[in-house]
Motif scaffolding. Sequence first.
Motif, short mmCIF file in Angstrom:
data_model
loop_
_atom_site.label_atom_id
_atom_site.label_comp_id
_atom_site.label_asym_id
_atom_site.label_seq_id
_atom_site.Cartn_x
_atom_site.Cartn_y
_atom_site.Cartn_z
N GLY A 1 -47.92 -4.55 6.31
CA GLY A 1 -47.28 -4.14 7.56
C GLY A 1 -46.36 -2.95 7.43
O GLY A 1 -46.57 -2.04 6.62
N ALA B 1 -47.30 -11.41 17.39
CA ALA B 1 -48.55 -10.70 17.20
C ALA B 1 -48.57 -9.42 18.02
O ALA B 1 -47.94 -9.32 19.06
CB ALA B 1 -49.73 -11.58 17.60
N THR B 2 -49.30 -8.44 17.52
CA THR B 2 -49.51 -7.19 18.25
C THR B 2 -51.01 -7.05 18.48
O THR B 2 -51.77 -6.84 17.54
CB THR B 2 -48.99 -5.99 17.45
N THR C 1 -54.59 -8.04 18.70
CA THR C 1 -55.35 -9.12 18.06
C THR C 1 -54.87 -9.41 16.66
O THR C 1 -55.39 -10.32 16.00
CB THR C 1 -56.84 -8.74 18.02
N SER C 2 -53.90 -8.66 16.15
CA SER C 2 -53.43 -8.83 14.78
C SER C 2 -52.18 -9.70 14.75
O SER C 2 -51.33 -9.59 15.64
CB SER C 2 -53.11 -7.46 14.15
N PRO C 3 -52.06 -10.54 13.74
CA PRO C 3 -50.83 -11.34 13.63
C PRO C 3 -49.65 -10.45 13.29
O PRO C 3 -49.82 -9.31 12.82
CB PRO C 3 -51.15 -12.31 12.49
N ASP D 1 -46.38 -8.91 11.31
CA ASP D 1 -46.26 -8.56 9.90
C ASP D 1 -45.77 -9.74 9.07
O ASP D 1 -46.23 -9.96 7.94
CB ASP D 1 -45.29 -7.39 9.73
N GLN E 1 -48.63 -12.17 8.60
CA GLN E 1 -49.61 -11.59 7.69
C GLN E 1 -49.12 -11.64 6.24
O GLN E 1 -49.88 -11.94 5.32
CB GLN E 1 -49.91 -10.15 8.10
N GLU F 1 -51.01 -13.67 3.15
CA GLU F 1 -51.49 -13.06 1.92
C GLU F 1 -50.85 -13.69 0.68
O GLU F 1 -51.52 -13.94 -0.32
CB GLU F 1 -51.24 -11.55 1.96
N SER G 1 -54.70 -12.86 21.35
CA SER G 1 -54.42 -11.82 22.33
C SER G 1 -54.76 -12.29 23.74
O SER G 1 -55.60 -13.19 23.93
CB SER G 1 -55.23 -10.57 22.02
#
Length: 995
Positions: free
Chosen positions: A40, A187-188, A190-192, A194, A197, A201, A806
């Motif tokens: 991110g 979320a921004t 369709t992405s989770p 930072d 994320q 990971e 989203s």
Amino acid sequence: MPGTTVHHHNCVGICVDAFLPSEGADISASLPQEPNSFVGRERELAELRKLVGETRMLTLTGPGGIGKTRLALRTLTTIAAEFPDGACYVDLADLTNPDLVAARVASAAGVAEESGRPLLDTLADALRLRRLVLALDNCEHLLDACARLSQRLLASSAELRLLATSREPLRVAGETVWLVPPLHVAATGTSPGDAVQLFSERALAAAPGFALTPENAGAVAELCCSLEGIPLAIELAAARLRTLTVDQIRMRVADRFGLLTLGDRTAPPRQRTLRAAIDWSHDLLSQREQVLLRRLSYFAGWSVEMAEQVCADEQVPAGSVLDTLGALLDKSLVIREPAVLGQARFRMLDTIREYAADRLAAAGEAAAIASRLRDYVLAEAERNFAVGMALVPAPWQDRVDVFRRYDVDAHNVWLVLSQCLADGDVGTGLRICTAIRPCMLVRGEFAMGCEWVDAFLASDEAAGVPPGIRGPALIGRAQLTLSIDPTAAEPAARAGVDLCRDAGDDFWTAAGLNLLSEIAVHTGRPDQAEEFGREAAWIAEAAGDGWNEGWALGIRAAVAGLRGRMREAAELASASVDVMRAIDHRWGVARAQLGLGDLARVRGDFADARQQYMEALAYLREINARPEIARCLSGLGRVATEAGATTLAREHLTESLRLSRDTGTRIGVARGLESFAALAVREDEPERAVLLAAAATALRETAGLPPLSGARAERYLAPARRLGDAAVAELWARGLELSPSAAIAVALEPPAAPATPAESRAAALAATAAATATPPSALTPRELQIAKMVADGRSNKGIGAELVISPATVARHIANIMAKLGFRSRAQIAVWIADRRLPVLRLLGAGLFHGQLRRGVGLEPLVRNRLAAEYRTPVRARIEPRQRPVDRVEPVLQFLGDGLVVALLRERLPLVSEVTGNVVVRLEAGLGLLLGTPQQRSDLVPFLDQQVSRPALIHARTLPSAAGPYRSALVMRLTVLVQAPAPDVRPDTGRSRRR
């Protein structure tokens, strides 16, 4: 360069220089390798890259674990190629001697010391002609030395850029300070976020096979939010996945310092645990800074003035608080918030606050600080009440500030109330509750206010509270209950008035009488309302109490309006406005103008009504009086509806209904549903009008409000008569069954395209069939989850935020739901969900019926029998709207809700021994009685423990003309809740007899 020896190698730090362009050094590859992936921070990196080109010295600041070092290294990687001489990174974390700072930088830059010459001079000469970016990491414990070095190098090298990381600024001329923010959780697109994320990971590395799924995304987001987006805390939490699940970690995060201890063994000691990271910062503080930090931890947020009054003593004199607070701010242990009412505001991250609170407890100062904050909050709350309720002269703006100040300090108030409850200080707690009551009424915080008062009154110490404290508390409790349940508010109001009379408190006696008058208005007793209002006005006028005098006049205006005396009502409302203007209280003016607007609308003067509503709305928005803003917008919506401006009407009514829903004002929701019913009539949607009018009727009954008059109800039903009496009866019955949230969803659904009467009737019948005929298995679990949220009135954005997807994805799911169910609108989904909560009856064998019994098929015509049931009052039963236990035999068309469906069959049916979701019972020969429980058995679970203590007797009789003299009875251990059918659809079953 003369006198300078330059070595192209790396010592403690890394120098990436392009002194000899022909070498073509790979800059990014020469920087320290990152131990794992960088996640991110795209926006932050873009901003930092721009700042490096605009300022000569940039310092990244922030608390420990916020990610300053990783962000600085990634910034170097992205910008190194833009500097001909590359980028040089110097780590100062393990350096303790400030005299060695220049040596560490020179070593990283490949500059050797010259004999007999200060190293700093040699370093400055070596860098004079270079165009590079020099990064100094972890400067907070070497501030003076780093500042001197930075100032000298910047003065000697015009092309040099400095990038520093520190927990506080270096305070060098030309320095730009950039506070590193926490990672975003939301979320921004369709992405989770930072933070999510990063956790995902690091979790995959700790527990191979971990994946972020729709099922665990919410828990991960909540965990990251609890950790405030601090990267170090998130990484330490992810490491716990080796032994715990996400939910287990989330539940244990309250003990974050005990939980987050499994850091990388190769990392610096201060980064191996969360506590070590903060210990590093705390140990760098002066004694006075440490004392103030721990005392400030008791606040949820504060101003300088609050800190001076609560935290100052001989260790931290009041005159030193400002500078000491500034030092904590510089060290990133305190965060500056936007100013409110001309005062700067501050807070701590929860992680820092928890650490400092531990220090406060260890120092034995917690009780003293709690006592000082309690005294401060009580004094401020009662002063604000006097200003807000016009007990002291003040301009309107000062009264507005009272409500804004409440918003800012509400969390400190809850802290103090919690402490009062724990300490048994009921008197102080009730005094604070009484003082903040106007603010809670304005904000619509009815339930929370009731809970606080109830908690204090239920304590053992409440018996000793003086009448002068208990009386106002009871009246305030009743005020908070009025909008939810007027009938339930009356006993507390009467008891409070009696206590206030005994205490000689004229203000609260008048206020209680006004409240009783308002209760009488809402419950349809105008004579009592008039009597209470006159007495309140007399007491208030004698005491010079303008607020209660104006309030009494406004209620008397409402009483006159109910009696049809419109001229008298207008005169009284105008007198109320005059009194409120005289004390410069525009909230009171607005309340009276709402009455004038209603009167103007009733007599058809829509121009005057709109003017009154608009003036009132401006005043109400100044103090954000949410329940009354909702009422005002509802009036504007009705005016626009009458004028045919349906688009504008929908805008006003939508905001109004949502405000009423959010504040839990059942009176407001009922009025809003009626207003939308009137709009549906105007938009030629008779089906929706009937549904909403029925839902409003049901809500009025559960809220203890007077029912809709026959004339008003007919205005909503008349346009639907062309559909036929059966269709109207069906729509009315469905409307009665809608939950408030489902009814709101129906109201907020955009208008459908115009249709012919025949098409409208066909669509209504098709919707009914579709809502009941579609098997639940047609939807996926995710689609069913979203359908339930649609039925609760949630928007695509709101659904997406909760499910971490989203809005576009939500829209696709809803499109699939509509396609599968054959629906055209969200309102149909809401009705379908409501109907899914009905029980399912499967008639198996004999080829009579296979599959589900459709809602469109009534039991009466199906089996040609007569049903009656006797119910006993359940113990501690939770009864939903329109459901009630009865103590008599009552004929019904069918059992609805969280109850049972009963079918009496005239022939023997082969019954299976086990049916999922159903209870199969054999009766006497030749008679089968099948009892079906709701498909979703979880709907019934909350009732079982409360309702099995008393049995319910269910019995059935055949019609005289029916073949066979079957009669049977069954005693069950489950209390049945019955949905009372609409009067015009109840079958004529004759008399029932008690068994």
